[in-house]
Scaffold this active site. Sequence first.
Site, PDB file in Angstrom:
ATOM      1  N   ASN A   9       0.546  -1.402  -0.116  1.00  0.00           N
ATOM      2  CA  ASN A   9       0.365  -0.251   0.076  1.00  0.00           C
ATOM      3  C   ASN A   9       0.662   1.381   0.270  1.00  0.00           C
ATOM      4  O   ASN A   9       1.517   1.260   0.809  1.00  0.00           O
ATOM      5  CB  ASN A   9      -0.875  -0.005   1.519  1.00  0.00           C
ATOM      6  N   LYS A  11      -0.086   3.900  -0.590  1.00  0.00           N
ATOM      7  CA  LYS A  11      -0.128   5.193  -0.133  1.00  0.00           C
ATOM      8  C   LYS A  11      -0.450   6.940  -0.721  1.00  0.00           C
ATOM      9  O   LYS A  11      -0.206   6.641  -1.656  1.00  0.00           O
ATOM     10  CB  LYS A  11      -0.231   5.942   1.970  1.00  0.00           C
ATOM     11  N   HIS A  95      -9.545   1.595   5.492  1.00  0.00           N
ATOM     12  CA  HIS A  95      -8.246   1.758   6.270  1.00  0.00           C
ATOM     13  C   HIS A  95      -8.529   2.294   6.598  1.00  0.00           C
ATOM     14  O   HIS A  95      -9.155   3.431   6.729  1.00  0.00           O
ATOM     15  CB  HIS A  95      -6.719   2.348   5.092  1.00  0.00           C
ATOM     16  N   GLU A  97      -6.573   4.714   8.040  1.00  0.00           N
ATOM     17  CA  GLU A  97      -6.705   6.010   7.789  1.00  0.00           C
ATOM     18  C   GLU A  97      -7.558   6.830   7.663  1.00  0.00           C
ATOM     19  O   GLU A  97      -8.034   8.651   6.512  1.00  0.00           O
ATOM     20  CB  GLU A  97      -5.182   5.863   6.655  1.00  0.00           C
ATOM     21  N   GLU A 177      -5.064  -5.397  10.986  1.00  0.00           N
ATOM     22  CA  GLU A 177      -4.186  -4.500  11.098  1.00  0.00           C
ATOM     23  C   GLU A 177      -4.576  -3.642  12.239  1.00  0.00           C
ATOM     24  O   GLU A 177      -5.666  -2.467  12.348  1.00  0.00           O
ATOM     25  CB  GLU A 177      -4.587  -2.854   9.899  1.00  0.00           C
ATOM     26  N   GLY A 183       2.288   2.372  10.795  1.00  0.00           N
ATOM     27  CA  GLY A 183       3.679   3.419  10.194  1.00  0.00           C
ATOM     28  C   GLY A 183       4.240   3.527  11.718  1.00  0.00           C
ATOM     29  O   GLY A 183       4.403   5.171  11.813  1.00  0.00           O
ATOM     30  N   SER A 223       3.337  -2.129  10.606  1.00  0.00           N
ATOM     31  CA  SER A 223       4.942  -1.993  10.975  1.00  0.00           C
ATOM     32  C   SER A 223       5.643  -2.958  10.586  1.00  0.00           C
ATOM     33  O   SER A 223       6.634  -3.666  11.174  1.00  0.00           O
ATOM     34  CB  SER A 223       5.335  -1.640  12.066  1.00  0.00           C
TER      35      SER A 223
HETATM   36  P1  PGA Z   1       3.067   0.254   8.063  1.00  0.00           P
HETATM   37  O1  PGA Z   1       1.795   0.337   6.732  1.00  0.00           O
HETATM   38  O2  PGA Z   1       3.702  -1.246   7.492  1.00  0.00           O
HETATM   39  O3  PGA Z   1       3.992   1.563   7.014  1.00  0.00           O
HETATM   40  O4  PGA Z   1       2.771   0.048   9.022  1.00  0.00           O
HETATM   41  C1  PGA Z   1       0.849  -0.744   7.298  1.00  0.00           C
HETATM   42  C2  PGA Z   1      -0.571  -0.284   6.137  1.00  0.00           C
HETATM   43  O5  PGA Z   1      -0.998   1.024   6.538  1.00  0.00           O
HETATM   44  O6  PGA Z   1      -1.317  -0.738   5.257  1.00  0.00           O
END
Ligand code: PGA
Length: 267
Positions: A9, A11, A95, A97, A177, A183, A223
């Site tokens: 992803n 983003k 997601h 976010e 997640e 992140g 992560s």
């Molecule tokens: P990350 O994000 O691997 O940067 O922690 C995972 C995600 O949001 O799918």
Amino acid sequence: MRRPFIAGNWKMNLNLASARELIAGLRAKLSPHLAYDVCVSPPFPYLFPVAKAIDGSAIKLGAQNLSTDEKGAFTGEVSALMLKDAGCTYVIIGHSERRHTIGPKDAVGRVCGEDDDMVNRKTKAALAAGLIPIVCVGETLGQRDAGQTEDVLTQQVRGGLTGLTTEQVAGLVVAYEPVWAIGTGRNATPQQAAEAHVHIRKRLASAHTAKAADAVRILYGGSVKASNAAELTASPDVDGALVGGASLVADDFLGIMMGCVTAKRLK
Ligand code: PGA
């Protein structure tokens, strides 16, 4: 056995040149025939060029979002059929976010406020167009600390997948997640991930049959790095990873694939 899946992803990162470079870096080291699935999910404007760049490789295309609607006067929205036209196989839905409405507004934009009902409508829209939804679920740190993790996952799985046929559920990808791990550099422990995955699969089984639940691929996200991919994907209920930051660097993303290959003893 469920086919392992490593999904990237991106983003709102990269530009066209660095996206092409990343794909070239992946292609240089990936066989066109893999024992697992891989996708990258670029921002909308890069879907077409990335579709071209991955053509003939094992890498598939995913989108990061879609509209609940098929067409019409929805300025700025993108429909499932448009994503299909652009070459997408997958679409990430719900997601964290895009879900959050509360808490301080931060760089990841906690403003979209998508709820389970919207996730459900987007999932149905994706399925109707022949896309494979990657439906994201996960608890916040506050919810985990309050002992609500399982309830939150139950609610998100139920709300997001309500009204789907057993065949549709069987074809889904669900991504667990934990919001506090996204992140942040702080991944869930393999045990925390495994417990959440088992819980999600049980909920899928009780709502949609054991057979459908058994077919659903459940990815861990938050992560994931080359250094922890093997241990995080070792549990039989963890079918791969949804990767943010580490999917932006070819060697890091490839390292995660290798970790999963080791964990699942793939050739
Ligand atoms: P990350 O994000 O691997 O940067 O922690 C995972 C995600 O949001 O799918």
